[in-house]
Design a protein around this motif. Structure first.
Motif, PDB file in Angstrom:
ATOM      1  N   TYR A   1      17.963  26.864  42.918  1.00  0.00           N
ATOM      2  CA  TYR A   1      18.761  26.807  44.149  1.00  0.00           C
ATOM      3  C   TYR A   1      20.219  26.488  43.835  1.00  0.00           C
ATOM      4  O   TYR A   1      21.134  27.066  44.430  1.00  0.00           O
ATOM      5  CB  TYR A   1      18.187  25.751  45.093  1.00  0.00           C
ATOM      6  CG  TYR A   1      18.893  25.699  46.431  1.00  0.00           C
ATOM      7  CD1 TYR A   1      18.674  26.687  47.389  1.00  0.00           C
ATOM      8  CD2 TYR A   1      19.784  24.677  46.725  1.00  0.00           C
ATOM      9  CE1 TYR A   1      19.327  26.656  48.610  1.00  0.00           C
ATOM     10  CE2 TYR A   1      20.447  24.636  47.945  1.00  0.00           C
ATOM     11  CZ  TYR A   1      20.209  25.628  48.886  1.00  0.00           C
ATOM     12  OH  TYR A   1      20.875  25.591  50.087  1.00  0.00           O
ATOM     13  N   ALA A   2      20.439  25.579  42.891  1.00  0.00           N
ATOM     14  CA  ALA A   2      21.813  25.219  42.517  1.00  0.00           C
ATOM     15  C   ALA A   2      22.554  26.421  41.938  1.00  0.00           C
ATOM     16  O   ALA A   2      23.717  26.671  42.273  1.00  0.00           O
ATOM     17  CB  ALA A   2      21.795  24.071  41.510  1.00  0.00           C
ATOM     18  N   LEU A   3      21.882  27.174  41.075  1.00  0.00           N
ATOM     19  CA  LEU A   3      22.507  28.362  40.484  1.00  0.00           C
ATOM     20  C   LEU A   3      22.817  29.400  41.557  1.00  0.00           C
ATOM     21  O   LEU A   3      23.868  30.051  41.527  1.00  0.00           O
ATOM     22  CB  LEU A   3      21.588  28.963  39.419  1.00  0.00           C
ATOM     23  CG  LEU A   3      21.403  28.131  38.148  1.00  0.00           C
ATOM     24  CD1 LEU A   3      20.336  28.755  37.253  1.00  0.00           C
ATOM     25  CD2 LEU A   3      22.718  28.002  37.386  1.00  0.00           C
ATOM     26  N   PHE A   4      21.907  29.533  42.511  1.00  0.00           N
ATOM     27  CA  PHE A   4      22.115  30.473  43.618  1.00  0.00           C
ATOM     28  C   PHE A   4      23.342  30.071  44.438  1.00  0.00           C
ATOM     29  O   PHE A   4      24.187  30.911  44.775  1.00  0.00           O
ATOM     30  CB  PHE A   4      20.866  30.504  44.496  1.00  0.00           C
ATOM     31  CG  PHE A   4      21.002  31.359  45.724  1.00  0.00           C
ATOM     32  CD1 PHE A   4      20.891  32.741  45.647  1.00  0.00           C
ATOM     33  CD2 PHE A   4      21.247  30.782  46.959  1.00  0.00           C
ATOM     34  CE1 PHE A   4      21.027  33.529  46.778  1.00  0.00           C
ATOM     35  CE2 PHE A   4      21.381  31.561  48.098  1.00  0.00           C
ATOM     36  CZ  PHE A   4      21.271  32.944  48.005  1.00  0.00           C
ATOM     37  N   GLU A   5      23.454  28.780  44.753  1.00  0.00           N
ATOM     38  CA  GLU A   5      24.578  28.297  45.551  1.00  0.00           C
ATOM     39  C   GLU A   5      25.899  28.443  44.795  1.00  0.00           C
ATOM     40  O   GLU A   5      26.920  28.824  45.370  1.00  0.00           O
ATOM     41  CB  GLU A   5      24.354  26.828  45.930  1.00  0.00           C
ATOM     42  CG  GLU A   5      23.268  26.613  46.970  1.00  0.00           C
ATOM     43  CD  GLU A   5      23.650  27.197  48.322  1.00  0.00           C
ATOM     44  OE1 GLU A   5      24.749  26.881  48.812  1.00  0.00           O
ATOM     45  OE2 GLU A   5      22.860  27.979  48.872  1.00  0.00           O
ATOM     46  N   LEU A   6      25.883  28.131  43.518  1.00  0.00           N
ATOM     47  CA  LEU A   6      27.103  28.243  42.716  1.00  0.00           C
ATOM     48  C   LEU A   6      27.547  29.700  42.589  1.00  0.00           C
ATOM     49  O   LEU A   6      28.745  30.001  42.655  1.00  0.00           O
ATOM     50  CB  LEU A   6      26.874  27.641  41.330  1.00  0.00           C
ATOM     51  CG  LEU A   6      26.751  26.115  41.278  1.00  0.00           C
ATOM     52  CD1 LEU A   6      26.293  25.663  39.903  1.00  0.00           C
ATOM     53  CD2 LEU A   6      28.079  25.462  41.639  1.00  0.00           C
ATOM     54  N   ALA A   7      26.578  30.594  42.412  1.00  0.00           N
ATOM     55  CA  ALA A   7      26.914  32.020  42.332  1.00  0.00           C
ATOM     56  C   ALA A   7      27.507  32.501  43.650  1.00  0.00           C
ATOM     57  O   ALA A   7      28.483  33.260  43.675  1.00  0.00           O
ATOM     58  CB  ALA A   7      25.668  32.833  41.978  1.00  0.00           C
ATOM     59  N   GLY A   8      26.932  32.036  44.762  1.00  0.00           N
ATOM     60  CA  GLY A   8      27.463  32.410  46.071  1.00  0.00           C
ATOM     61  C   GLY A   8      28.868  31.886  46.290  1.00  0.00           C
ATOM     62  O   GLY A   8      29.730  32.582  46.834  1.00  0.00           O
ATOM     63  N   ALA A   9      29.109  30.646  45.846  1.00  0.00           N
ATOM     64  CA  ALA A   9      30.443  30.053  45.995  1.00  0.00           C
ATOM     65  C   ALA A   9      31.468  30.815  45.168  1.00  0.00           C
ATOM     66  O   ALA A   9      32.601  31.044  45.608  1.00  0.00           O
ATOM     67  CB  ALA A   9      30.409  28.582  45.575  1.00  0.00           C
ATOM     68  N   ARG A  10      31.072  31.220  43.976  1.00  0.00           N
ATOM     69  CA  ARG A  10      31.998  31.982  43.124  1.00  0.00           C
ATOM     70  C   ARG A  10      32.298  33.346  43.733  1.00  0.00           C
ATOM     71  O   ARG A  10      33.441  33.815  43.723  1.00  0.00           O
ATOM     72  CB  ARG A  10      31.410  32.150  41.725  1.00  0.00           C
ATOM     73  CG  ARG A  10      32.362  32.851  40.763  1.00  0.00           C
ATOM     74  CD  ARG A  10      31.851  32.828  39.343  1.00  0.00           C
ATOM     75  NE  ARG A  10      32.802  33.454  38.441  1.00  0.00           N
ATOM     76  CZ  ARG A  10      33.835  32.851  37.887  1.00  0.00           C
ATOM     77  NH1 ARG A  10      34.057  31.580  38.157  1.00  0.00           N
ATOM     78  NH2 ARG A  10      34.655  33.483  37.073  1.00  0.00           N
ATOM     79  N   LEU A  11      31.265  33.986  44.284  1.00  0.00           N
ATOM     80  CA  LEU A  11      31.463  35.292  44.918  1.00  0.00           C
ATOM     81  C   LEU A  11      32.385  35.170  46.121  1.00  0.00           C
ATOM     82  O   LEU A  11      33.283  35.994  46.321  1.00  0.00           O
ATOM     83  CB  LEU A  11      30.109  35.869  45.345  1.00  0.00           C
ATOM     84  CG  LEU A  11      30.146  37.233  46.047  1.00  0.00           C
ATOM     85  CD1 LEU A  11      30.762  38.285  45.130  1.00  0.00           C
ATOM     86  CD2 LEU A  11      28.743  37.650  46.464  1.00  0.00           C
ATOM     87  N   THR A  12      32.178  34.126  46.916  1.00  0.00           N
ATOM     88  CA  THR A  12      33.035  33.904  48.086  1.00  0.00           C
ATOM     89  C   THR A  12      34.481  33.698  47.670  1.00  0.00           C
ATOM     90  O   THR A  12      35.409  34.236  48.280  1.00  0.00           O
ATOM     91  CB  THR A  12      32.545  32.683  48.878  1.00  0.00           C
ATOM     92  OG1 THR A  12      31.206  32.918  49.327  1.00  0.00           O
ATOM     93  CG2 THR A  12      33.440  32.416  50.083  1.00  0.00           C
ATOM     94  N   GLU A  13      34.686  32.915  46.614  1.00  0.00           N
ATOM     95  CA  GLU A  13      36.042  32.650  46.135  1.00  0.00           C
ATOM     96  C   GLU A  13      36.703  33.937  45.650  1.00  0.00           C
ATOM     97  O   GLU A  13      37.882  34.181  45.911  1.00  0.00           O
ATOM     98  CB  GLU A  13      35.996  31.619  45.005  1.00  0.00           C
ATOM     99  CG  GLU A  13      37.359  31.232  44.453  1.00  0.00           C
ATOM    100  CD  GLU A  13      38.250  30.572  45.487  1.00  0.00           C
ATOM    101  OE1 GLU A  13      39.477  30.659  45.342  1.00  0.00           O
ATOM    102  OE2 GLU A  13      37.712  29.975  46.448  1.00  0.00           O
ATOM    103  N   CYS A  14      35.937  34.771  44.964  1.00  0.00           N
ATOM    104  CA  CYS A  14      36.489  36.048  44.489  1.00  0.00           C
ATOM    105  C   CYS A  14      36.883  36.943  45.655  1.00  0.00           C
ATOM    106  O   CYS A  14      37.905  37.626  45.615  1.00  0.00           O
ATOM    107  CB  CYS A  14      35.465  36.763  43.605  1.00  0.00           C
ATOM    108  SG  CYS A  14      35.176  35.968  42.009  1.00  0.00           S
ATOM    109  N   GLN A  15      36.075  36.943  46.705  1.00  0.00           N
ATOM    110  CA  GLN A  15      36.345  37.791  47.863  1.00  0.00           C
ATOM    111  C   GLN A  15      37.557  37.309  48.648  1.00  0.00           C
ATOM    112  O   GLN A  15      38.195  38.086  49.351  1.00  0.00           O
ATOM    113  CB  GLN A  15      35.113  37.835  48.769  1.00  0.00           C
ATOM    114  CG  GLN A  15      33.934  38.586  48.144  1.00  0.00           C
ATOM    115  CD  GLN A  15      32.665  38.478  48.962  1.00  0.00           C
ATOM    116  OE1 GLN A  15      32.508  37.569  49.780  1.00  0.00           O
ATOM    117  NE2 GLN A  15      31.738  39.399  48.749  1.00  0.00           N
TER     118      GLN A  15
END
Length: 212
Positions: free
Chosen positions: A195-209
């Protein structure tokens, strides 16, 4: 001062200088249409850039200026944090966590003292705090973060190749497996790690967008 604050708060973005120039033009009286024509952008795109700039500095560009927040003040006080994180490959999300922790602590001294007492806190945020302290004080408050021994394979395809994304997954998988294993050895459960990896990946994707 407004533009300096904006530059410090914008974070990771290859277009910071251009966007700051557009905001400067807007502050000097240029319209969205003027800026769109000058920079070969649509008026909608220009508006998005100006609106984002206004949010980052707490108003004063499009909306009424709000009292400066401690976080934005810290961003101005330590404008090099973004470049420092990028230089040491700590990720684009780490500076946000660093400034959030800094805001909670109230000062760099208190943050470093807290991390000395809690050495198990987020390693990349802790490493960034160490690097900032090292730059400010000329000495390290604790040893540098131990880096992974897993090498990341460099891309062998051009940026527009259809299999490049899949190859990136293959390249990252060994490092991801090592990270998950180290987390499990530290006491985290498999569900928590996933779950932590999923959340971190989502946060990184959001930041990139969010980056223009």
């Amino acid at each position: 001062m407004m533009l300096e604050k904006l530059r410090a708060c914008w974070g990771f973005s290859p277009t910071v200088d251009r966007n700051v120039t557009r905001v400067e033009g807007f502050l000097k009286g240029k319209s969205f249409a003027d800026l769109a024509q000058e920079h070969s952008l649509s008026k909608t795109r220009v508006r998005q850039i100006i609106e984002k700039a206004d949010r980052l500095v707490g108003g004063g560009i499009l909306t009424k200026a709000e009292p400066s927040s401690p976080r934005s003040d810290f961003m101005v006080a330590y404008p090099y944090v973004w470049n420092l994180a990028e230089m040491h490959r700590l990720g684009s999300v780490t500076p946000h966590h660093f400034f959030a922790e800094l805001e909670r602590a109230g000062s760099l001294e208190r943050l470093v003292d807290k991390m000395k007492r809690l050495p198990w806190c987020a390693p990349t945020t802790r490493e960034l705090a160490r690097l900032v302290w090292l730059r400010e004080r000329g000495k390290s408050p604790w040893p540098a973060m131990k880096r992974s021994s897993v090498a990341i394979v460099e891309p062998s395809y051009p940026a527009d190749h259809p299999e490049r994304g899949l190859r990136c997954q293959f390249a990252l998988e060994p490092a991801l497996q090592e990270l998950a294993q180290r987390a499990a050895e530290s006491g985290w459960t498999e569900d928590e790690i996933a779950y932590a990896l999923f959340e971190l990946a989502g946060a990184r994707l959001t930041e990139c967008q969010r980056q223009f």
